[in-house]
Design a protein around this motif. Sequence first.
Motif, PDB file in Angstrom:
ATOM      1  N   GLN A  14       0.819  -1.207   0.000  1.00  0.00           N
ATOM      2  CA  GLN A  14       0.000   0.000   0.000  1.00  0.00           C
ATOM      3  C   GLN A  14       0.856   1.262   0.000  1.00  0.00           C
ATOM      4  O   GLN A  14       0.546   2.241  -0.680  1.00  0.00           O
ATOM      5  CB  GLN A  14      -0.934   0.002   1.213  1.00  0.00           C
ATOM      6  N   SER A  15       1.939   1.242   0.765  1.00  0.00           N
ATOM      7  CA  SER A  15       2.782   2.436   0.811  1.00  0.00           C
ATOM      8  C   SER A  15       3.547   2.624  -0.496  1.00  0.00           C
ATOM      9  O   SER A  15       3.867   3.748  -0.881  1.00  0.00           O
ATOM     10  CB  SER A  15       3.743   2.372   2.000  1.00  0.00           C
ATOM     11  N   LEU A  16       3.844   1.534  -1.203  1.00  0.00           N
ATOM     12  CA  LEU A  16       4.512   1.657  -2.498  1.00  0.00           C
ATOM     13  C   LEU A  16       3.572   2.260  -3.540  1.00  0.00           C
ATOM     14  O   LEU A  16       3.995   3.032  -4.402  1.00  0.00           O
ATOM     15  CB  LEU A  16       5.023   0.292  -2.957  1.00  0.00           C
ATOM     16  N   ARG A  17       2.292   1.938  -3.447  1.00  0.00           N
ATOM     17  CA  ARG A  17       1.312   2.567  -4.333  1.00  0.00           C
ATOM     18  C   ARG A  17       1.201   4.056  -4.011  1.00  0.00           C
ATOM     19  O   ARG A  17       1.053   4.889  -4.912  1.00  0.00           O
ATOM     20  CB  ARG A  17      -0.039   1.878  -4.200  1.00  0.00           C
ATOM     21  N   ALA A  18       1.272   4.385  -2.728  1.00  0.00           N
ATOM     22  CA  ALA A  18       1.271   5.790  -2.337  1.00  0.00           C
ATOM     23  C   ALA A  18       2.522   6.490  -2.861  1.00  0.00           C
ATOM     24  O   ALA A  18       2.466   7.646  -3.299  1.00  0.00           O
ATOM     25  CB  ALA A  18       1.191   5.909  -0.817  1.00  0.00           C
ATOM     26  N   LEU A  19       3.647   5.782  -2.818  1.00  0.00           N
ATOM     27  CA  LEU A  19       4.895   6.342  -3.340  1.00  0.00           C
ATOM     28  C   LEU A  19       4.759   6.658  -4.826  1.00  0.00           C
ATOM     29  O   LEU A  19       5.141   7.750  -5.277  1.00  0.00           O
ATOM     30  CB  LEU A  19       6.036   5.348  -3.108  1.00  0.00           C
ATOM     31  N   ASP A  20       4.214   5.721  -5.601  1.00  0.00           N
ATOM     32  CA  ASP A  20       4.034   5.958  -7.040  1.00  0.00           C
ATOM     33  C   ASP A  20       3.141   7.171  -7.280  1.00  0.00           C
ATOM     34  O   ASP A  20       3.416   7.994  -8.169  1.00  0.00           O
ATOM     35  CB  ASP A  20       3.421   4.726  -7.703  1.00  0.00           C
ATOM     36  N   TRP A  21       2.053   7.274  -6.501  1.00  0.00           N
ATOM     37  CA  TRP A  21       1.154   8.416  -6.643  1.00  0.00           C
ATOM     38  C   TRP A  21       1.900   9.711  -6.334  1.00  0.00           C
ATOM     39  O   TRP A  21       1.756  10.717  -7.050  1.00  0.00           O
ATOM     40  CB  TRP A  21      -0.040   8.256  -5.705  1.00  0.00           C
ATOM     41  N   ALA A  22       2.704   9.700  -5.279  1.00  0.00           N
ATOM     42  CA  ALA A  22       3.435  10.897  -4.871  1.00  0.00           C
ATOM     43  C   ALA A  22       4.478  11.294  -5.909  1.00  0.00           C
ATOM     44  O   ALA A  22       4.685  12.491  -6.171  1.00  0.00           O
ATOM     45  CB  ALA A  22       4.111  10.656  -3.521  1.00  0.00           C
ATOM     46  N   VAL A  23       5.146  10.316  -6.507  1.00  0.00           N
ATOM     47  CA  VAL A  23       6.122  10.607  -7.565  1.00  0.00           C
ATOM     48  C   VAL A  23       5.439  11.312  -8.729  1.00  0.00           C
ATOM     49  O   VAL A  23       5.926  12.337  -9.231  1.00  0.00           O
ATOM     50  CB  VAL A  23       6.805   9.310  -8.048  1.00  0.00           C
ATOM     51  N   ASP A  24       4.320  10.752  -9.179  1.00  0.00           N
ATOM     52  CA  ASP A  24       3.601  11.366 -10.297  1.00  0.00           C
ATOM     53  C   ASP A  24       3.136  12.778  -9.955  1.00  0.00           C
ATOM     54  O   ASP A  24       3.172  13.684 -10.793  1.00  0.00           O
ATOM     55  CB  ASP A  24       2.395  10.507 -10.667  1.00  0.00           C
ATOM     56  N   GLU A  25       2.702  12.968  -8.717  1.00  0.00           N
ATOM     57  CA  GLU A  25       2.224  14.287  -8.297  1.00  0.00           C
ATOM     58  C   GLU A  25       3.376  15.285  -8.245  1.00  0.00           C
ATOM     59  O   GLU A  25       3.233  16.449  -8.662  1.00  0.00           O
ATOM     60  CB  GLU A  25       1.548  14.178  -6.932  1.00  0.00           C
ATOM     61  N   ALA A  26       4.512  14.863  -7.734  1.00  0.00           N
ATOM     62  CA  ALA A  26       5.680  15.743  -7.696  1.00  0.00           C
ATOM     63  C   ALA A  26       6.100  16.135  -9.113  1.00  0.00           C
ATOM     64  O   ALA A  26       6.472  17.283  -9.366  1.00  0.00           O
ATOM     65  CB  ALA A  26       6.825  15.057  -6.965  1.00  0.00           C
ATOM     66  N   ALA A  27       6.023  15.185 -10.046  1.00  0.00           N
ATOM     67  CA  ALA A  27       6.398  15.469 -11.429  1.00  0.00           C
ATOM     68  C   ALA A  27       5.457  16.494 -12.051  1.00  0.00           C
ATOM     69  O   ALA A  27       5.891  17.428 -12.730  1.00  0.00           O
ATOM     70  CB  ALA A  27       6.398  14.173 -12.245  1.00  0.00           C
ATOM     71  N   VAL A  28       4.155  16.335 -11.819  1.00  0.00           N
ATOM     72  CA  VAL A  28       3.161  17.256 -12.384  1.00  0.00           C
ATOM     73  C   VAL A  28       3.343  18.659 -11.811  1.00  0.00           C
ATOM     74  O   VAL A  28       3.229  19.661 -12.528  1.00  0.00           O
ATOM     75  CB  VAL A  28       1.736  16.737 -12.110  1.00  0.00           C
ATOM     76  N   LEU A  33      10.636  15.513  -4.045  1.00  0.00           N
ATOM     77  CA  LEU A  33       9.918  14.485  -3.301  1.00  0.00           C
ATOM     78  C   LEU A  33      10.753  14.027  -2.117  1.00  0.00           C
ATOM     79  O   LEU A  33      11.925  13.665  -2.276  1.00  0.00           O
ATOM     80  CB  LEU A  33       9.611  13.286  -4.193  1.00  0.00           C
ATOM     81  N   SER A  34      10.166  14.043  -0.945  1.00  0.00           N
ATOM     82  CA  SER A  34      10.826  13.544   0.264  1.00  0.00           C
ATOM     83  C   SER A  34      10.178  12.236   0.676  1.00  0.00           C
ATOM     84  O   SER A  34       8.980  12.191   0.950  1.00  0.00           O
ATOM     85  CB  SER A  34      10.707  14.569   1.401  1.00  0.00           C
ATOM     86  N   VAL A  35      10.978  11.151   0.710  1.00  0.00           N
ATOM     87  CA  VAL A  35      10.496   9.825   1.088  1.00  0.00           C
ATOM     88  C   VAL A  35      10.880   9.584   2.542  1.00  0.00           C
ATOM     89  O   VAL A  35      12.076   9.560   2.882  1.00  0.00           O
ATOM     90  CB  VAL A  35      11.110   8.731   0.187  1.00  0.00           C
ATOM     91  N   VAL A  36       9.882   9.411   3.408  1.00  0.00           N
ATOM     92  CA  VAL A  36      10.130   9.349   4.853  1.00  0.00           C
ATOM     93  C   VAL A  36       9.741   7.977   5.401  1.00  0.00           C
ATOM     94  O   VAL A  36       8.651   7.466   5.125  1.00  0.00           O
ATOM     95  CB  VAL A  36       9.321  10.439   5.598  1.00  0.00           C
ATOM     96  N   HIS A  37      10.647   7.398   6.181  1.00  0.00           N
ATOM     97  CA  HIS A  37      10.345   6.148   6.891  1.00  0.00           C
ATOM     98  C   HIS A  37      10.818   6.289   8.334  1.00  0.00           C
ATOM     99  O   HIS A  37      11.897   6.801   8.602  1.00  0.00           O
ATOM    100  CB  HIS A  37      11.059   4.958   6.243  1.00  0.00           C
TER     101      HIS A  37
END
Length: 289
Positions: A14-28, A33-37
Amino acid sequence: MDKPVIVGVDGSEQSLRALDWAVDEAAVHGLALSVVHSQAWGWYEGYGPSFGANRSALRVYAENVVGSAVERANRRATAVKTYGELVTEDPAAVLTRMSREACMVVVGGRGAGGLAGLPLGSVGLAVAARAESPVIVVRGEEQCIRHAFRRMVVGIDTAKQAGHAVEFALREARLHGARLTAVHAWRCPAREVPDHPDHRADAARHRALAEEVLRAALMPAARVKGAVEVRPEIVEGHARAALLDAALTADLLVVGARRRRSHLGIQLGTVNHAVLHHAACPVAVVPHP
């Protein structure tokens, strides 16, 4: 300096799907993009190892989660500047704090703990309730996440509280080339009373009030003519049902953050809870000022 898109990852699908969404949003948006764990994520979601676990091994695992997430983001969009952050704080607390300097915070629709009966992870729910930036909880099927419908929905409660949610929804629709449906639900108490003598007149009055609320809430859209196709939709019934139905064919559902304080701290309203747990597409919670 432009604020980055922040995404919380825990290694789950689920978090990887969120990551993909966030990448696309950052690109648009043309943003970093900051990836936090957080190393504390496991205990927070209820799947942590025993007290005797090797701390070095946990650190290595956490570093791998961040490293692999950054690598995945770089493969998906080479033009997006992506950096990883590994923290030891409570994940909800750190994402809430980071939201002060974020364009938006993105989280998955379910925590890695996968607790039965909790469709939304506890981290996501806590961040949505307290963040100062918009929070996107990535839910739904793959076609929703990839903007297959070219349609976004914004829920309108009151015109006074809808401003920021409408502005966010308009911006997202414009950037993604999508049309925007603005949904406002209304109810007529007289219709719910059997044999009420004046339910028709009462219903007409309530509908007229609903039309005025929607008209006032969409005034910002009227000032940006031609930029986004906006369709007002007035629905008689519960807001919860109207929004969940609209989300079935939407790429994003936007709602305002109607928060309240209780002995448990800051809580989201019942409609927000419903869409965060059950919507068929990603949900954006936009805070009121």
